[in-house]
Scaffold this active site. Structure first.
Site, PDB file in Angstrom:
ATOM      1  N   PRO A   1     -25.288  67.309 -68.682  1.00 41.98           N
ATOM      2  CA  PRO A   1     -24.039  67.135 -69.416  1.00 41.98           C
ATOM      3  C   PRO A   1     -23.144  68.361 -69.552  1.00 41.98           C
ATOM      4  CG  PRO A   1     -25.921  66.282 -70.634  1.00 41.98           C
ATOM      5  CD  PRO A   1     -26.431  67.185 -69.576  1.00 41.98           C
ATOM      6  N   GLU A   2     -22.334  68.578 -68.581  1.00 43.40           N
ATOM      7  CA  GLU A   2     -21.203  69.478 -68.736  1.00 43.40           C
ATOM      8  C   GLU A   2     -19.973  68.572 -68.750  1.00 43.40           C
ATOM      9  OE1 GLU A   2     -21.147  73.029 -66.316  1.00 43.40           O
ATOM     10  OE2 GLU A   2     -23.318  73.063 -66.214  1.00 43.40           O
TER      11      GLU A   2
ATOM     12  N   LYS B   1     -17.570  69.437 -73.859  1.00 42.68           N
ATOM     13  CA  LYS B   1     -18.805  68.650 -73.750  1.00 42.68           C
ATOM     14  C   LYS B   1     -19.038  67.785 -74.979  1.00 42.68           C
ATOM     15  CE  LYS B   1     -20.450  72.878 -71.595  1.00 42.68           C
ATOM     16  NZ  LYS B   1     -21.301  74.062 -71.770  1.00 42.68           N
TER      17      LYS B   1
ATOM     18  N   ARG C   1     -29.211  83.276 -68.440  1.00 42.07           N
ATOM     19  CA  ARG C   1     -29.262  82.050 -67.638  1.00 42.07           C
ATOM     20  C   ARG C   1     -29.263  82.412 -66.161  1.00 42.07           C
ATOM     21  NH1 ARG C   1     -27.602  78.138 -71.120  1.00 42.07           N
ATOM     22  NH2 ARG C   1     -29.030  76.910 -69.871  1.00 42.07           N
TER      23      ARG C   1
END
Length: 261
Positions: A2-3, A59, A250
DNA sequence: CTAGATGTTAAGGT
DNA sequence: CACCTTAACATCTA
């Protein structure tokens, strides 16, 4: 995943399924996804109401069900929506189930439980509280330039800063920078006007194309780096090896040959 | 068994 | 103060 493109796809999915049907039940399978509302209260507030409109910022997904009242959904790292016939078994990881008068149900699915469901006031109020910047698809070049240039760290971190612009996450930030041919660690100050414009244009292009492909990486063009997220993969542009580095904790995948600082 | 996976946020550092 | 990075959250998979 989910972006922005995923959430926009879910929003459209909602528009074509669960809207304007009377809500008969709300079943919470795992209350960890609830924020600021109990299962009981959620059911009570939604009972006999209808979802009337949808709104997305980055988002974050908002579904109005009364004047100045929204069901708020955020998917975290995993999650999706599924609308299905009531007598069918609910999908795996269904955390909240909304039942409608036509017998169908809507599942808020969220494998890793990092998502959130809550009841909020108007979307604008929540957007202000959370300090969300303009949506990545809506932001003007002027605001984009000002926001990105104002950051000190890696350009990738700036792209993912939801208070500058909302909707870009780790995966699409890599894709955008790959197409703009910018090294993800580049300092925003060092970006030329031309480079910044390439990032801006590619951002819109990539996000729109991803929505068109229903945010399904299997359908993405072969020229994209998303399907090549892995250190043994080859750059779809030059055939060189893909490299992985850490930025803000990340993983960033990029092509060192095509993306120079 | 370990490391890493799309997001956000609190906490600690510069 | 403004900004940065890290760890934590919970679960699954390579």
């Amino acid at each position: 995943m989910p972006e922005l493109p995923d959430v926009e796809y879910y929003r459209r999915y909602l528009e074509s399924t669960a809207m304007r049907k009377k809500i008969k039940s709300v079943e919470v399978q795992n209350a960890k996804v609830l924020e600021g509302v109990s299962a009981k209260k959620l059911a009570k507030v939604l009972k006999n109401k209808k979802f009337t409109s949808t709104h997305r910022r980055g988002k974050n997904l908002f579904v109005s069900f009364a004047k100045d009242k929204c069901l708020y959904m955020h998917f975290g790292m995993t999650g999706e929506l599924k609308y299905f016939k009531g007598d069918e078994k609910e999908p795996d990881h269904a955390r909240v189930l909304f039942g409608f008068s036509n017998g169908y149900r809507l599942a808020f699915m969220n494998q890793r439980l990092l998502g959130k469901v809550s009841v909020t006031g108007p979307a604008d109020e929540v957007i202000a509280e959370k300090d969300l910047g303009p949506d990545a698809l809506e932001i003007s070049y002027e605001d984009f330039k000002k926001g990105i240039k104002g950051k000190i760290g890696a350009v990738k971190s700036a792209l993912m800063d939801q208070s500058i612009l909302s909707g870009v996450g780790n995966i699409y930030a890599d894709e955008i920078l790959f197409h703009a041919r910018i090294h993800p660690k580049t300092t925003p100050k060092k970006l030329s006007g031309n480079a910044l414009k390439r990032i801006y244009r590619n951002m819109k292009k990539i996000l729109e194309k991803a929505i068109e492909k229903k945010a399904d990486p299997d359908k993405f063009p072969r020229t994209w780096i998303i399907p090549a997220r892995g250190e043994k993969e080859k750059c779809p542009r030059c055939g060189g090896g893909i490299k992985r580095i850490k930025i803000s904790g990340r993983s960033s995948y990029f092509c060192p040959r095509c993306q120079k600082k």
